[in-house]
Design a protein around this motif. Structure first.
Motif, PDB file in Angstrom:
ATOM      1  N   ALA A 130       1.192  -1.116   0.198  1.00 56.78           N
ATOM      2  CA  ALA A 130      -0.232  -0.051   0.047  1.00 56.78           C
ATOM      3  C   ALA A 130       1.028   1.559  -0.136  1.00 56.78           C
ATOM      4  O   ALA A 130       0.530   2.377  -0.931  1.00 56.78           O
ATOM      5  CB  ALA A 130      -1.532  -0.204   1.053  1.00 56.78           C
ATOM      6  N   GLU A 133       2.077   2.101  -3.525  1.00 58.53           N
ATOM      7  CA  GLU A 133       1.220   2.865  -4.060  1.00 58.53           C
ATOM      8  C   GLU A 133       0.823   4.212  -4.334  1.00 58.53           C
ATOM      9  O   GLU A 133       1.223   5.017  -4.870  1.00 58.53           O
ATOM     10  CB  GLU A 133       0.062   1.968  -3.773  1.00 58.53           C
ATOM     11  CG  GLU A 133      -0.763   0.388  -5.145  1.00 58.53           C
ATOM     12  CD  GLU A 133      -0.256   0.752  -6.415  1.00 58.53           C
ATOM     13  OE1 GLU A 133      -1.062   1.548  -6.983  1.00 58.53           O
ATOM     14  OE2 GLU A 133       0.648  -0.267  -6.529  1.00 58.53           O
ATOM     15  N   HIS A 134       0.971   4.003  -2.699  1.00 60.63           N
ATOM     16  CA  HIS A 134       1.422   5.503  -2.241  1.00 60.63           C
ATOM     17  C   HIS A 134       2.177   6.138  -3.079  1.00 60.63           C
ATOM     18  O   HIS A 134       2.228   7.683  -3.534  1.00 60.63           O
ATOM     19  CB  HIS A 134       1.198   5.867  -0.182  1.00 60.63           C
ATOM     20  CG  HIS A 134       0.760   7.037  -0.043  1.00 60.63           C
ATOM     21  ND1 HIS A 134      -0.398   7.433   0.452  1.00 60.63           N
ATOM     22  CD2 HIS A 134       1.468   8.272   0.272  1.00 60.63           C
ATOM     23  CE1 HIS A 134      -0.540   8.448   0.947  1.00 60.63           C
ATOM     24  NE2 HIS A 134       0.811   8.815   0.952  1.00 60.63           N
ATOM     25  N   ASP A 137       1.685   6.577  -6.784  1.00 60.58           N
ATOM     26  CA  ASP A 137       1.041   8.270  -6.805  1.00 60.58           C
ATOM     27  C   ASP A 137       1.872   9.459  -6.858  1.00 60.58           C
ATOM     28  O   ASP A 137       1.031   9.973  -7.002  1.00 60.58           O
ATOM     29  CB  ASP A 137      -0.100   8.515  -5.800  1.00 60.58           C
ATOM     30  CG  ASP A 137      -1.096   7.046  -5.720  1.00 60.58           C
ATOM     31  OD1 ASP A 137      -1.040   6.904  -7.031  1.00 60.58           O
ATOM     32  OD2 ASP A 137      -2.154   6.683  -4.507  1.00 60.58           O
ATOM     33  N   ARG A 143       5.610   4.681 -11.825  1.00 57.85           N
ATOM     34  CA  ARG A 143       4.472   3.597 -11.567  1.00 57.85           C
ATOM     35  C   ARG A 143       5.405   2.704 -13.330  1.00 57.85           C
ATOM     36  O   ARG A 143       5.095   1.217 -13.303  1.00 57.85           O
ATOM     37  CB  ARG A 143       3.615   3.736 -12.456  1.00 57.85           C
ATOM     38  CG  ARG A 143       2.138   2.128 -11.908  1.00 57.85           C
ATOM     39  CD  ARG A 143       0.644   3.525 -12.350  1.00 57.85           C
ATOM     40  NE  ARG A 143       0.284   3.927 -11.050  1.00 57.85           N
ATOM     41  CZ  ARG A 143       0.020   3.391  -9.859  1.00 57.85           C
ATOM     42  NH1 ARG A 143       0.331   2.754  -9.497  1.00 57.85           N
ATOM     43  NH2 ARG A 143       0.014   4.318  -8.430  1.00 57.85           N
TER      44      ARG A 143
END
Lengths: 259, 301
Positions: A130, A133-134, A137, A143
């Protein structure tokens, strides 16, 4: 220049609580011989503070003394009021300080994803995906290169990854050592104007050393000027820009030589 | 092999080929355990520990002592693992680390390691005596596996090696410790900046790779039949060949290198001159260093 809204996403990523940093008469150097002398600086929570100065003025040594890589000969370092002088660099990292060195700033043989995982080494393993992913972002460009080896990235991409790596631990203080060294001017401005701003928007306090005085002033709340291992001037960008001495010595000749 | 000739001739050279490959696979199995330990040790600790072979043989003798007390060698190998760990930890704490703190150059540290090789080998000889020894072990029945005739003990050695390779794979790919080891190997300062306590990682690496070294010593002893205090001197060259063939510091490279070197040396022994089989390993190594210095799997810049 971009606003926080334009950078987008990153504003929503504000998770960290910035820490305060203070050095008191810090003298540090290699093998017992001081390079920086009696430096007292302070950075308030959430501030972006830069340190500029000519080559060899001791900017990098100051940072290394703060993060515990270079021996502190006298004086002290305080993080959120607590004395952290002489702590090992891994212990300082555990206190929420993310340090991005000037060179060797990524794990070159490992992939981008693995670099981020290493950055999250102190997290519970189940929290790592997680958090990755953060960070993706915050730096969406990373990515599409998650499975590439870090050693194969371009200079700008690599610096983005290095910053993403320290973001993994939600650092309270990010310490950046000349993030634009050896980068082309256009890339350098992207790194400062966008990437460093994104870091700051997470809420972290930022202490940044730079050769490119004019560019870093634009993103700083306050700036210290180092020369000969001592603090010569300090002030807000407006104050420094109004000082003829500062402008002549550090901005007059346009862009100072890199390296 | 070139087809043709008489049927009998073809069959017999084929069976020589097959049996030499079988021998090679056993050598590869021993070599793989030793090489993976060596390359992991080098990658994480940054010490080219040439005393590795001496630690192997000291551990092999420790297993011999336990074996003589009536314990099966497969269990006695655990004693070898323990002695390998303790000796490796000793080498690090008492010898290498103090020299590193004094900023001794890596090349001088290699000389220190060579000196420790002699000290450990003669130390082993002083304790164990100058005569060669053999483990008491059953070879078990001969079995046909995939066209190769192997004894049960030989199959067990290959099996043990495969289990250890799987262990290393899981360790470095999936565990926190393994990730910390890879990070420390790739960039120690940056690993510390990630909050990794690299001093501990290095210490644990000496323990783990020391155990691999010790087990490799015991399996080397099983495969060699008889061994003495200096029996791993040439084997160390094979380890270095496998490690550098695969790319120094690359565990998967060391596995591949061990397979190539093990089979190549035994097959060449069958078809060229047996005395030159270890030379073949070195020829492969030199060729690799000339053509691709980073090794088969090495991609470091």
């Amino acid at each position: 220049m971009r606003t926080a809204q334009e950078i987008g996403g990153a504003a929503a990523a504000r998770t960290a609580r910035g820490a305060s940093l203070r050095t008191e008469s810090l003298t540090a150097g290699y093998g017992g011989s001081p390079i920086v002398h009696e430096i007292s600086i302070s950075v308030a929570p959430g501030e972006v503070v830069s340190v500029v100065g000519p080559n060899g003025s001791g900017k990098s040594t100051l940072l290394k003394g703060i993060v515990g890589i270079v021996e502190v000969l006298s004086g002290s370092v305080h993080l959120d009021g607590a004395d952290v002088t002489h702590r090992a660099t891994e212990e300082i990292a555990r206190l929420g300080v993310g340090y991005v060195p000037q060179v060797d700033d990524v794990f070159a043989p490992l992939t981008v994803a693995e670099n981020l995982e290493m950055g999250g080494y102190l997290l519970k393993p189940k929290d790592v995906p997680a958090r990755v992913e953060h960070v993706l972002d915050v730096f969406p460009q990373l990515r599409r290169m998650v499975s590439r080896r870090a050693g194969k990235l371009s200079g700008g991409e690599r610096k983005m990854l290095a910053m993403g790596r320290v973001l993994m631990l939600e650092p309270a203080l990010v310490v950046l050592d000349e993030p634009t060294a050896n980068l082309a001017p256009q890339i350098a401005h992207t790194v400062l104007d966008e990437h460093v701003r994104r870091l700051a928007l997470t809420g972290a306090t930022v202490l940044i050393v730079e050769q490119r005085a004019r560019a870093v002033l634009a993103i700083s709340d306050r700036t210290y000027v180092l020369a000969g291992g001592r603090v010569r001037m300090e002030g807000t960008p407006a104050e420094l820009s109004a000082s003829s001495e500062f402008v002549e010595s550090f901005l007059g000749g346009g862009q100072p030589a890199g390296g | 092999m070139r087809p043709g000739g008489t049927g009998r001739k073809a069959t017999s050279s084929l069976s020589i080929f097959e049996s030499s490959v079988a021998f090679g696979l056993i050598t590869s199995a021993v070599l793989a355990i030793a090489s993976v330990g060596f390359t992991l040790q080098f990658a994480v600790t940054n010490v080219l520990n040439l005393a590795y072979g001496a630690v192997m043989i000291a551990a092999a003798f420790a297993a011999y002592a336990v074996n003589q007390a009536g314990v099966t060698i497969w269990v006695a190998a655990l004693a070898a693992a323990a002695v390998g760990s303790v000796l490796s930890l000793f080498l690090n704490r008492v010898i290498y680390t103090p020299f590193q703190r004094r900023k001794t150059s890596p090349i001088a540290l290699v000389i220190v390691a060579l000196g420790m090789t002699l000290i450990l080998e003669f130390g082993t000889q002083a304790i164990a005596g100058p005569t060669n020894v053999s483990y008491t072990m059953a070879q078990g029945p001969m079995l046909q596996v995939g066209g190769f005739a192997l004894s049960a003990a030989e199959i067990a050695m290959i099996g043990l090696s495969l289990v250890i390779m799987a262990f290393v794979h899981v360790l470095i790919r999936y565990t926190r410790l393994g990730k910390a080891m890879r990070a420390t190997a790739a960039n120690r300062d940056l690993a510390r900046n990630c909050g990794i306590r690299t001093d501990r990682v290095v210490t644990v690496t000496w323990i783990i790779t020391g155990a691999l070294c010790g087990i490799a010593g015991a399996v080397f002893g099983m495969n060699a039949g008889t061994f003495g205090a200096t029996s791993t001197d040439v084997f160390l060259v094979l380890i270095l060949a496998a490690v550098f063939l695969g790319g120094p510091g690359e565990p998967y490279g060391a596995m591949l290198g061990a397979l190539v070197i093990g089979v190549a040396t035994e097959v060449s022994a069958a078809f060229i001159v047996p005395d030159y089989k270890d030379v073949i390993a070195f020829v492969i190594l030199l060729t690799m260093l000339a053509v691709r210095p980073t090794g088969l799997l090495g991609a470091r810049t």
